[in-house]
Design a protein around this motif. Structure first.
Motif, PDB file in Angstrom:
ATOM      1  N   ASP B 159       0.819  -1.216   0.000  1.00  0.00           N
ATOM      2  CA  ASP B 159       0.000   0.000   0.000  1.00  0.00           C
ATOM      3  C   ASP B 159       0.852   1.266   0.000  1.00  0.00           C
ATOM      4  OD1 ASP B 159      -2.422  -1.331  -0.115  1.00  0.00           O
ATOM      5  OD2 ASP B 159      -2.690  -1.379   2.058  1.00  0.00           O
ATOM      6  N   GLY B 160       1.917   1.253  -0.755  1.00  0.00           N
ATOM      7  CA  GLY B 160       2.743   2.445  -0.885  1.00  0.00           C
ATOM      8  C   GLY B 160       3.785   2.627   0.209  1.00  0.00           C
ATOM      9  N   ASP B 161       3.790   1.739   1.223  1.00  0.00           N
ATOM     10  CA  ASP B 161       4.799   1.858   2.284  1.00  0.00           C
ATOM     11  C   ASP B 161       5.940   0.876   2.046  1.00  0.00           C
ATOM     12  OD1 ASP B 161       3.500   3.796   3.793  1.00  0.00           O
ATOM     13  OD2 ASP B 161       2.279   2.299   4.826  1.00  0.00           O
ATOM     14  N   VAL B 162       7.171   1.369   2.107  1.00  0.00           N
ATOM     15  CA  VAL B 162       8.327   0.487   2.005  1.00  0.00           C
ATOM     16  C   VAL B 162       8.303  -0.454   3.202  1.00  0.00           C
ATOM     17  CG1 VAL B 162      10.843   0.397   2.142  1.00  0.00           C
ATOM     18  CG2 VAL B 162       9.731   2.077   0.668  1.00  0.00           C
ATOM     19  N   ASN B 163       8.240  -1.768   2.930  1.00  0.00           N
ATOM     20  CA  ASN B 163       8.039  -2.752   3.986  1.00  0.00           C
ATOM     21  C   ASN B 163       9.331  -3.451   4.360  1.00  0.00           C
ATOM     22  OD1 ASN B 163       6.672  -5.495   5.046  1.00  0.00           O
ATOM     23  ND2 ASN B 163       5.261  -3.762   5.142  1.00  0.00           N
ATOM     24  N   LEU B 164      10.062  -3.932   3.364  1.00  0.00           N
ATOM     25  CA  LEU B 164      11.324  -4.620   3.613  1.00  0.00           C
ATOM     26  C   LEU B 164      12.068  -4.769   2.295  1.00  0.00           C
ATOM     27  CD1 LEU B 164      12.461  -6.170   6.276  1.00  0.00           C
ATOM     28  CD2 LEU B 164      12.302  -8.160   4.795  1.00  0.00           C
ATOM     29  N   ALA B 165      13.398  -4.577   2.346  1.00  0.00           N
ATOM     30  CA  ALA B 165      14.224  -4.815   1.167  1.00  0.00           C
ATOM     31  C   ALA B 165      15.182  -5.959   1.461  1.00  0.00           C
ATOM     32  CB  ALA B 165      15.009  -3.557   0.805  1.00  0.00           C
ATOM     33  N   GLU B 166      15.762  -6.504   0.416  1.00  0.00           N
ATOM     34  CA  GLU B 166      16.716  -7.603   0.607  1.00  0.00           C
ATOM     35  C   GLU B 166      17.946  -7.150   1.395  1.00  0.00           C
ATOM     36  OE1 GLU B 166      16.341 -10.785  -2.869  1.00  0.00           O
ATOM     37  OE2 GLU B 166      16.824  -8.809  -3.653  1.00  0.00           O
ATOM     38  N   LYS B 219       8.325 -15.235  -2.185  1.00  0.00           N
ATOM     39  CA  LYS B 219       8.963 -16.525  -2.409  1.00  0.00           C
ATOM     40  C   LYS B 219       9.889 -16.467  -3.625  1.00  0.00           C
ATOM     41  CE  LYS B 219       5.937 -19.694  -3.708  1.00  0.00           C
ATOM     42  NZ  LYS B 219       4.827 -20.664  -3.495  1.00  0.00           N
ATOM     43  N   MET B 220       9.401 -15.774  -4.637  1.00  0.00           N
ATOM     44  CA  MET B 220      10.100 -15.705  -5.915  1.00  0.00           C
ATOM     45  C   MET B 220      11.110 -14.568  -5.932  1.00  0.00           C
ATOM     46  SD  MET B 220       8.820 -17.321  -8.877  1.00  0.00           S
ATOM     47  CE  MET B 220       7.484 -16.765  -9.951  1.00  0.00           C
ATOM     48  N   TYR B 221      10.713 -13.390  -5.446  1.00  0.00           N
ATOM     49  CA  TYR B 221      11.504 -12.183  -5.704  1.00  0.00           C
ATOM     50  C   TYR B 221      12.220 -11.634  -4.482  1.00  0.00           C
ATOM     51  CZ  TYR B 221       8.982 -12.325 -10.085  1.00  0.00           C
ATOM     52  OH  TYR B 221       8.473 -12.721 -11.285  1.00  0.00           O
ATOM     53  N   MET B 222      12.054 -12.256  -3.310  1.00  0.00           N
ATOM     54  CA  MET B 222      12.769 -11.781  -2.125  1.00  0.00           C
ATOM     55  C   MET B 222      13.616 -12.932  -1.579  1.00  0.00           C
ATOM     56  SD  MET B 222      11.699  -8.528  -1.481  1.00  0.00           S
ATOM     57  CE  MET B 222      11.858  -8.218   0.291  1.00  0.00           C
ATOM     58  N   ARG B 223      14.239 -13.666  -2.437  1.00  0.00           N
ATOM     59  CA  ARG B 223      14.943 -14.878  -1.993  1.00  0.00           C
ATOM     60  C   ARG B 223      16.156 -14.591  -1.122  1.00  0.00           C
ATOM     61  NH1 ARG B 223      12.635 -19.610  -3.772  1.00  0.00           N
ATOM     62  NH2 ARG B 223      14.281 -20.893  -2.906  1.00  0.00           N
ATOM     63  N   ARG B 224      16.769 -13.424  -1.343  1.00  0.00           N
ATOM     64  CA  ARG B 224      17.890 -13.079  -0.477  1.00  0.00           C
ATOM     65  C   ARG B 224      17.381 -12.945   0.957  1.00  0.00           C
ATOM     66  NH1 ARG B 224      21.535  -8.119  -0.783  1.00  0.00           N
ATOM     67  NH2 ARG B 224      20.507  -7.341  -2.650  1.00  0.00           N
ATOM     68  N   THR B 225      16.089 -12.625   1.125  1.00  0.00           N
ATOM     69  CA  THR B 225      15.489 -12.467   2.449  1.00  0.00           C
ATOM     70  C   THR B 225      14.948 -13.786   2.990  1.00  0.00           C
ATOM     71  OG1 THR B 225      14.906 -10.177   1.987  1.00  0.00           O
ATOM     72  CG2 THR B 225      13.643 -11.276   3.714  1.00  0.00           C
ATOM     73  N   CYS B 226      14.157 -14.506   2.194  1.00  0.00           N
ATOM     74  CA  CYS B 226      13.435 -15.664   2.735  1.00  0.00           C
ATOM     75  C   CYS B 226      14.155 -16.990   2.492  1.00  0.00           C
ATOM     76  CB  CYS B 226      12.029 -15.730   2.148  1.00  0.00           C
ATOM     77  SG  CYS B 226      11.967 -16.025   0.367  1.00  0.00           S
ATOM     78  N   GLY B 227      15.190 -16.987   1.665  1.00  0.00           N
ATOM     79  CA  GLY B 227      15.832 -18.258   1.331  1.00  0.00           C
ATOM     80  C   GLY B 227      14.809 -19.201   0.729  1.00  0.00           C
ATOM     81  N   SER B 339      16.855   0.381   3.896  1.00  0.00           N
ATOM     82  CA  SER B 339      15.989   0.921   2.847  1.00  0.00           C
ATOM     83  C   SER B 339      14.910   1.868   3.371  1.00  0.00           C
ATOM     84  CB  SER B 339      15.312  -0.225   2.081  1.00  0.00           C
ATOM     85  OG  SER B 339      14.202  -0.708   2.811  1.00  0.00           O
ATOM     86  N   TYR B 340      14.804   2.034   4.680  1.00  0.00           N
ATOM     87  CA  TYR B 340      13.732   2.887   5.209  1.00  0.00           C
ATOM     88  C   TYR B 340      14.044   4.381   5.072  1.00  0.00           C
ATOM     89  CZ  TYR B 340      11.077  -0.930   7.398  1.00  0.00           C
ATOM     90  OH  TYR B 340      10.307  -2.039   7.642  1.00  0.00           O
ATOM     91  N   LEU B 341      15.306   4.724   5.067  1.00  0.00           N
ATOM     92  CA  LEU B 341      15.728   6.128   5.006  1.00  0.00           C
ATOM     93  C   LEU B 341      15.176   6.935   6.184  1.00  0.00           C
ATOM     94  CD1 LEU B 341      15.464   6.843   1.151  1.00  0.00           C
ATOM     95  CD2 LEU B 341      17.160   5.515   2.414  1.00  0.00           C
ATOM     96  N   GLU B 342      14.968   6.245   7.294  1.00  0.00           N
ATOM     97  CA  GLU B 342      14.600   6.909   8.539  1.00  0.00           C
ATOM     98  C   GLU B 342      14.857   5.930   9.687  1.00  0.00           C
ATOM     99  OE1 GLU B 342      10.323   7.870   8.804  1.00  0.00           O
ATOM    100  OE2 GLU B 342       9.937   6.183   7.485  1.00  0.00           O
ATOM    101  N   GLN B 343      15.050   6.448  10.882  1.00  0.00           N
ATOM    102  CA  GLN B 343      15.337   5.610  12.044  1.00  0.00           C
ATOM    103  C   GLN B 343      14.027   4.996  12.539  1.00  0.00           C
ATOM    104  OE1 GLN B 343      18.583   5.359  11.755  1.00  0.00           O
ATOM    105  NE2 GLN B 343      19.359   6.231  13.645  1.00  0.00           N
ATOM    106  N   TRP B 344      14.082   3.706  12.910  1.00  0.00           N
ATOM    107  CA  TRP B 344      12.861   2.963  13.200  1.00  0.00           C
ATOM    108  C   TRP B 344      12.884   2.427  14.625  1.00  0.00           C
ATOM    109  CZ3 TRP B 344       9.249   3.758   9.785  1.00  0.00           C
ATOM    110  CH2 TRP B 344       8.084   2.977   9.787  1.00  0.00           C
ATOM    111  N   VAL B 345      11.746   2.473  15.322  1.00  0.00           N
ATOM    112  CA  VAL B 345      11.664   2.019  16.716  1.00  0.00           C
ATOM    113  C   VAL B 345      11.127   0.590  16.769  1.00  0.00           C
ATOM    114  CG1 VAL B 345      10.565   2.422  18.950  1.00  0.00           C
ATOM    115  CG2 VAL B 345      11.320   4.357  17.566  1.00  0.00           C
ATOM    116  N   PHE B 346      11.744  -0.259  17.571  1.00  0.00           N
ATOM    117  CA  PHE B 346      11.277  -1.635  17.817  1.00  0.00           C
ATOM    118  C   PHE B 346      10.994  -1.797  19.309  1.00  0.00           C
ATOM    119  CE2 PHE B 346      11.955  -3.795  13.774  1.00  0.00           C
ATOM    120  CZ  PHE B 346      12.763  -2.894  13.104  1.00  0.00           C
ATOM    121  N   TYR B 347       9.967  -2.586  19.611  1.00  0.00           N
ATOM    122  CA  TYR B 347       9.566  -2.817  21.007  1.00  0.00           C
ATOM    123  C   TYR B 347       9.765  -4.265  21.428  1.00  0.00           C
ATOM    124  CZ  TYR B 347       7.281   1.729  21.254  1.00  0.00           C
ATOM    125  OH  TYR B 347       7.025   3.075  21.277  1.00  0.00           O
ATOM    126  N   THR B 348      10.134  -4.470  22.681  1.00  0.00           N
ATOM    127  CA  THR B 348      10.100  -5.774  23.333  1.00  0.00           C
ATOM    128  C   THR B 348       9.208  -5.626  24.558  1.00  0.00           C
ATOM    129  OG1 THR B 348      12.417  -6.088  22.725  1.00  0.00           O
ATOM    130  CG2 THR B 348      11.496  -7.635  24.323  1.00  0.00           C
TER     131      THR B 348
END
Lengths: 352, 352
Positions: B159-166, B219-227, B339-348
């Protein structure tokens, strides 16, 4: 601050169209806005109309003959159109100027007091979240700016190039070998490094080191990067020399002095692909040659390269590495430096 | 591809000026270019002239009354003006259109076949080096695109948001605890994770795990990510369930089943700051509550947050964490995802 916001909207119609079928719908939107319309003669290059409104609003509507429709809307920052900038709030507000809903890209902010656009080395337009110019000086060598970014902390910008931000420990780690080296008791020569980042990291390992050419301002405004290492010109295990590095390197060559590590943080690889003519390349070759000559036979030479996308410049650099009077091998590593907004190449070289 | 290049030039004159003193100099440049000039009535909002030239070139010159001069030049990609794009070569070429030398920012590329502009979550305009749409599909839930970037590899855009790159192993590492956890033999539940990145990393540690909702194309186009983890729905230590996660979580709650780790990779924190009304927030609270209920008393819940700049959305999320039926503590970490071009916050989060 009286900046102008510039919204753009581009619609690619799948097939080339007669403007007569597209224009009326768009026109009806603008006609509601009390805008004064001018239709321009384009000599057969599609349809072009400009609209001038109250508050100095300007709309440019083009329908290109190959089916591309472009709309530009320029308005002053305090124009209430600009209030709609927060997309998530759009549904809750009275939308006077309905076309704005179709502008999906953030507006270009033009003429703001603090410039937000600092293109990448590979020539892409990127906007930074800078809100303040913290420091600015024109030295004899370059224009030095320190900008404050909300997410990257203070950013050092030299001659318009983003050099290092307080968020960029990844840069310092990459140019010092990414934790694979042991600097304890070693002789280290840093060329450049005026932001103090490399020095601050290495002193933790207690080497004996020399560095040079400090950039005023970093001491004060890049403290997350340099710590207190730039406060004095001499520490337990380092000295900062305020002199030109070429004569110094030549002196070291003459004395036969060698270093376990030479870290060249002076400048990125020139983007220009004319290494025979360009004085930047000449400077780079000179420094490279002298650096390798003062390198201990088992020593390592670290330096930054440039954007991973500048393949031609990078391979020209690698060609230079092959032409040194003293033969070297090298390896490279691609690293993400947070504030760069592009992947960056770092080199390690050593004597064969 | 018949894109239009749009150059912008902004000059901030230090003091408000009468346009009479600035305009003539700029006009003389355009007059040399065989452009047809129109001067517009702005009702006292400064000077505005438009120039239409051969090849469909358009120049808009504005002198705002507060001293800002803006120049826009739009030309077709195959116009020879656009040949000058490579800054380093400018000096060596015959410069027909001298004003171009003053355009310091990269041109906006408008109407290109592949869109290069994918704004950040914090609303900044950034250009990517994408050169191809590798995959595109409208699923029942969202628009899925996979774009090829020269430096980031393939990029998944939802939906127009960069989600993940290889290139974004940093994302996967952050949402799995950055190497601080031992997954061997553990029960892990992944919510989302359709790109296969988390699964591919965790199977290396031989946990027992469940995951769901795979995105076709990755599966097809992100193989560097998903193996090869997405090639079958069941591996030695994992199963991929193609079902909605809410009913599944409810079933686990009913059965009293618990997990050592719940990794929520479904969606970022909504940017909207109306958590009481917004259905995205409602979904987030539901998932969060169910996730914590299926979490082992000593288990950990990992999730992404959003851009570090969206402070209001982040603190609303933290408020939600404080309102769960089962009390939790949490910590957060700021990570650079290339690939985000911005700093991202993660939670535990974990149970008190």
């Amino acid at each position: 601050d009286m900046a102008v916001r510039h919204y753009t909207l581009d619609i690619n119609l799948s097939t080339p169209v007669d403007s007569a079928s597209v224009v009326p719908g768009l026109l009806s939107i603008f006609h509601e806005q009390e805008l004064t319309e001018t239709i321009h003669d384009t000599n057969g290059h599609g349809y072009l109309a400009t609209f001038v409104g109250k508050n100095g609003r300007l709309v440019v509507l083009r329908v290109h003959s190959h089916g591309l429709v472009t709309v530009d809307l320029q308005c002053h920052e305090d124009d209430n159109i600009a209030q709609l900038d927060n997309v998530s709030d759009q549904n809750e507000k009275h939308v006077e100027f309905s076309i704005l809903l179709y502008f999906k890209l953030p507006a270009l902010v033009r003429g703001a007091k603090v410039d937000r656009y600092w293109p990448t080395a590979d020539g892409r337009l990127v906007e930074y979240d800078v809100d303040e110019v913290v420091y600015e000086e024109d030295s004899a060598y370059q224009n030095i700016k320190i900008l404050h970014s909300r997410q990257y902390g203070n950013i050092l910008v030299l001659d318009g190039d983003v050099n290092l931000a307080e968020s960029d420990l990844a840069y310092t780690q990459a140019i010092t070998g990414n934790g694979r080296e042991n600097y304890a008791g070693k002789e280290v020569l840093i060329l450049g490094g005026g932001d103090g980042g490399i020095l601050a990291e290495l002193v933790k390992q207690k080497p004996k080191m020399v560095t040079m050419k400090v950039i005023d301002g970093c001491k004060m405004y890049m403290r997350r990067t340099c710590g207190n290492t730039l406060d004095t010109l001499r520490g337990d295990c380092y000295q900062i020399l305020i002199e030109d590095c070429v004569p110094l390197l030549k002196k070291y060559v003459q004395e036969g002095r060698t270093f376990d590590y030479v870290i060249n943080d002076l400048t990125a690889i020139p983007i220009s692909t004319s290494p025979e003519e360009d004085s930047m390349w000449e400077f780079l070759r000179l420094i490279l040659d002298l650096s390798v000559r003062v390198l201990h036979p088992k020593g390592k030479y670290f330096t930054q390269g440039n954007s991973v996308n500048l393949k031609e410049a990078l391979s020209l650099y690698e060609e230079q590495l092959g032409k040194l009077s003293c033969p070297v091998d090298f390896q490279k590593e691609v690293v993400c430096v947070p504030s760069y907004l592009e992947q960056w190449v770092f080199y390690t070289a050593w004597k064969k």
